[in-house]
Design a protein around this motif. Structure first.
Motif, PDB file in Angstrom:
ATOM      1  N   VAL A  41       0.831  -1.207   0.000  1.00 32.94           N
ATOM      2  CA  VAL A  41       0.000   0.000   0.000  1.00 32.94           C
ATOM      3  C   VAL A  41       0.864   1.255   0.000  1.00 32.94           C
ATOM      4  O   VAL A  41       0.644   2.196  -0.778  1.00 32.94           O
ATOM      5  CB  VAL A  41      -0.953  -0.004   1.218  1.00 32.94           C
ATOM      6  N   ILE A  42       1.867   1.290   0.875  1.00 32.49           N
ATOM      7  CA  ILE A  42       2.735   2.466   0.981  1.00 32.49           C
ATOM      8  C   ILE A  42       3.493   2.700  -0.324  1.00 32.49           C
ATOM      9  O   ILE A  42       3.563   3.831  -0.824  1.00 32.49           O
ATOM     10  CB  ILE A  42       3.723   2.299   2.152  1.00 32.49           C
ATOM     11  N   LEU A  43       4.041   1.616  -0.897  1.00 34.49           N
ATOM     12  CA  LEU A  43       4.793   1.756  -2.140  1.00 34.49           C
ATOM     13  C   LEU A  43       3.887   2.170  -3.299  1.00 34.49           C
ATOM     14  O   LEU A  43       4.302   2.946  -4.170  1.00 34.49           O
ATOM     15  CB  LEU A  43       5.499   0.440  -2.480  1.00 34.49           C
TER      16      LEU A  43
ATOM     17  N   ILE B 283      12.521   0.814  -5.896  1.00 33.71           N
ATOM     18  CA  ILE B 283      11.888  -0.368  -5.319  1.00 33.71           C
ATOM     19  C   ILE B 283      12.662  -1.632  -5.672  1.00 33.71           C
ATOM     20  O   ILE B 283      12.938  -2.479  -4.817  1.00 33.71           O
ATOM     21  CB  ILE B 283      10.417  -0.479  -5.791  1.00 33.71           C
ATOM     22  N   VAL B 284      13.024  -1.760  -6.947  1.00 35.12           N
ATOM     23  CA  VAL B 284      13.792  -2.943  -7.369  1.00 35.12           C
ATOM     24  C   VAL B 284      15.151  -2.979  -6.674  1.00 35.12           C
ATOM     25  O   VAL B 284      15.586  -4.023  -6.174  1.00 35.12           O
ATOM     26  CB  VAL B 284      13.960  -2.947  -8.906  1.00 35.12           C
ATOM     27  N   SER B 285      15.812  -1.823  -6.603  1.00 39.00           N
ATOM     28  CA  SER B 285      17.109  -1.760  -5.922  1.00 39.00           C
ATOM     29  C   SER B 285      16.976  -2.112  -4.446  1.00 39.00           C
ATOM     30  O   SER B 285      17.842  -2.793  -3.873  1.00 39.00           O
ATOM     31  CB  SER B 285      17.719  -0.358  -6.072  1.00 39.00           C
ATOM     32  N   GLY B 286      15.891  -1.660  -3.824  1.00 43.69           N
ATOM     33  CA  GLY B 286      15.661  -1.960  -2.418  1.00 43.69           C
ATOM     34  C   GLY B 286      15.441  -3.443  -2.167  1.00 43.69           C
ATOM     35  O   GLY B 286      15.933  -3.994  -1.173  1.00 43.69           O
TER      36      GLY B 286
ATOM     37  N   THR C  87      16.262   2.631   0.186  1.00 43.23           N
ATOM     38  CA  THR C  87      16.379   3.079  -1.210  1.00 43.23           C
ATOM     39  C   THR C  87      15.247   4.012  -1.617  1.00 43.23           C
ATOM     40  O   THR C  87      15.478   5.033  -2.268  1.00 43.23           O
ATOM     41  CB  THR C  87      16.419   1.874  -2.164  1.00 43.23           C
ATOM     42  N   VAL C  88      14.019   3.675  -1.242  1.00 47.94           N
ATOM     43  CA  VAL C  88      12.894   4.545  -1.588  1.00 47.94           C
ATOM     44  C   VAL C  88      12.971   5.842  -0.789  1.00 47.94           C
ATOM     45  O   VAL C  88      12.695   6.929  -1.309  1.00 47.94           O
ATOM     46  CB  VAL C  88      11.552   3.826  -1.338  1.00 47.94           C
ATOM     47  N   GLY C  89      13.386   5.730   0.479  1.00 55.55           N
ATOM     48  CA  GLY C  89      13.524   6.929   1.304  1.00 55.55           C
ATOM     49  C   GLY C  89      14.572   7.877   0.785  1.00 55.55           C
ATOM     50  O   GLY C  89      14.472   9.098   0.975  1.00 55.55           O
ATOM     51  N   ALA C  90      15.592   7.329   0.090  1.00 52.78           N
ATOM     52  CA  ALA C  90      16.649   8.179  -0.457  1.00 52.78           C
ATOM     53  C   ALA C  90      16.130   9.127  -1.535  1.00 52.78           C
ATOM     54  O   ALA C  90      16.766  10.143  -1.823  1.00 52.78           O
ATOM     55  CB  ALA C  90      17.773   7.316  -1.021  1.00 52.78           C
TER      56      ALA C  90
ATOM     57  N   GLY D 195      15.113  -7.612   6.607  1.00 52.85           N
ATOM     58  CA  GLY D 195      16.097  -7.184   5.621  1.00 52.85           C
ATOM     59  C   GLY D 195      15.446  -6.548   4.402  1.00 52.85           C
ATOM     60  O   GLY D 195      15.888  -5.509   3.913  1.00 52.85           O
ATOM     61  N   ILE D 196      14.369  -7.174   3.920  1.00 55.90           N
ATOM     62  CA  ILE D 196      13.653  -6.626   2.767  1.00 55.90           C
ATOM     63  C   ILE D 196      13.036  -5.270   3.110  1.00 55.90           C
ATOM     64  O   ILE D 196      13.112  -4.312   2.328  1.00 55.90           O
ATOM     65  CB  ILE D 196      12.548  -7.591   2.309  1.00 55.90           C
ATOM     66  N   VAL D 197      12.442  -5.179   4.294  1.00 58.25           N
ATOM     67  CA  VAL D 197      11.807  -3.917   4.722  1.00 58.25           C
ATOM     68  C   VAL D 197      12.837  -2.795   4.791  1.00 58.25           C
ATOM     69  O   VAL D 197      12.622  -1.697   4.245  1.00 58.25           O
ATOM     70  CB  VAL D 197      11.115  -4.091   6.088  1.00 58.25           C
ATOM     71  N   ILE D 198      13.960  -3.056   5.435  1.00 63.26           N
ATOM     72  CA  ILE D 198      14.983  -2.017   5.596  1.00 63.26           C
ATOM     73  C   ILE D 198      15.587  -1.647   4.248  1.00 63.26           C
ATOM     74  O   ILE D 198      15.863  -0.464   3.974  1.00 63.26           O
ATOM     75  CB  ILE D 198      16.077  -2.476   6.574  1.00 63.26           C
ATOM     76  N   GLY D 199      15.799  -2.620   3.377  1.00 59.04           N
ATOM     77  CA  GLY D 199      16.324  -2.322   2.042  1.00 59.04           C
ATOM     78  C   GLY D 199      15.407  -1.385   1.271  1.00 59.04           C
ATOM     79  O   GLY D 199      15.863  -0.422   0.640  1.00 59.04           O
TER      80      GLY D 199
END
Length: 327
Positions: free
Chosen positions: A29-31, A49-52, A292-295, A284-288
């Motif tokens: 939902v957030i993404l 998203i893919v990079s994350g 990346t999206v937060g950047a 790990g997936i959440v933090i990734g």
């Protein structure tokens, strides 16, 4: 202590709503909101998203070893980042000797496994069996400093690199992903799934889960606690060896490179639930993704603010972590 494998959970817990489903739904939902109404170019968001996801897979593998060691031994391994660095330099040394980087990674895994067993058997066994909490922390911290300084003396402080064995990139849903990063994600996923299968379906896994649940009870039924401790630490070291080898083609090597992953690994482990392998994978997936999206909105180190904000929020709402049990 949190049981390492979720297969040992009670029937009531199994019937409960899977936290991974809840987190996954919230992430989708957030993404989706960020993608469609976030005010950023959709191509950039998709790429982030893919990079994350790719980055999160490697984060998960680093954290799986850390959470496994905590779940069984009950200690926080402050040398996890330094062991990651050591594995990367082993791969670098073997690569400069002429071996392909992924072949070097396969050779580094048993080396790090034996290294982990030796560290546990010689430095930590008496402390862990004796129930000491401060001793293992100081020993692993000292081990971290020792590894970093030995690498500094041997290889120097100048950044080093390993040439990627596979060039080019692949298109994923309109985004571009470099092959080394894709291979790193696939390798991390395979190792994590294999580790979970070992914990759930083998006698070794049964022994590890028994010690994680009740070490005294396991000892009474004939489980060699010292052997399980050594094997567990060795497996944790082997996990970072795989992660280090997979990351080497796209990471600049310095003796302190692993330290930047140590704090993130701790965040992921606590986020997923101390001692939970699945929790480390999800965390790990959440933090990734957050990083990346937060950047896109907070460039540079600003994305770490979001990482720690999510971390604090989860601790506030669910202090035991996503997959952790209340103590």
């Amino acid at each position: 202590m949190t049981v390492v494998a979720e297969s040992a959970a009670t029937e009531k817990t199994r019937r409960a709503v899977n936290p991974g489903v809840t987190v996954g739904g919230a992430l989708v939902v957030i993404l989706a909101v960020i993608f469609f109404v976030g005010g950023k170019d959709q191509g950039l968001v998709g790429q982030a998203i893919v990079s994350g996801l790719l980055l999160g897979g490697v984060y998960a593998l680093i954290s799986v070893g850390l959470t496994l060691i905590f779940g069984v031994l009950g200690i926080v391994n402050f040398a996890q980042g330094a062991m990651l660095t050591l594995a990367m330099y082993i791969v670098y040394a073997l690569s400069t000797a002429g071996l392909p980087v992924y072949v070097a990674t396969l050779l580094a895994v048993p080396v790090m496994f034996v290294f982990g067993m030796i560290v546990q058997a010689t430095l930590l066994t008496k402390l862990t069996i004796g129930g000491s909490h401060e001793g293992p922390l100081l020993v692993t911290l000292g081990l971290s400093l020792l590894i970093i300084n030995v690498l500094l003396m041997v290889f120097g402080g100048r950044p080093k690199s390993v040439e990627a064995p596979v060039d080019g990139s692949i298109s994923i849903l309109g985004t571009v992903a470099a092959w080394p990063r894709v291979l790193a994600f696939v390798g991390a996923a395979v190792v994590a799934i294999a580790l979970k299968s070992v914990l759930e379906r083998t006698r070794l896994g049964l022994s590890i889960r028994a010690v994680a649940s009740n070490s005294e009870g396991a000892k009474l039924v004939g489980v060699d606690i010292g052997r399980v401790y050594a094997l567990t630490f060795g497996i944790g070291a082997a996990c970072v060896a795989v992660a280090g080898g997979l990351m080497t083609p796209f990471t600049s090597l310095t003796p302190s490179v692993g330290e930047q992953f140590t704090i993130l690994a701790f965040v992921i482990v606590v986020l997923g639930g101390l001692g939970s392998v699945v929790g480390a994978m999800v965390g790990g997936i959440v933090i990734g993704l957050v990083q990346t999206v937060g950047a896109l909105y907070l460039p540079g180190t600003g994305s770490l603010i979001l990482v720690f904000a999510v971390f604090v929020m989860v601790l506030f709402l669910k202090p035991e972590g996503l997959y952790g049990g209340r103590r």
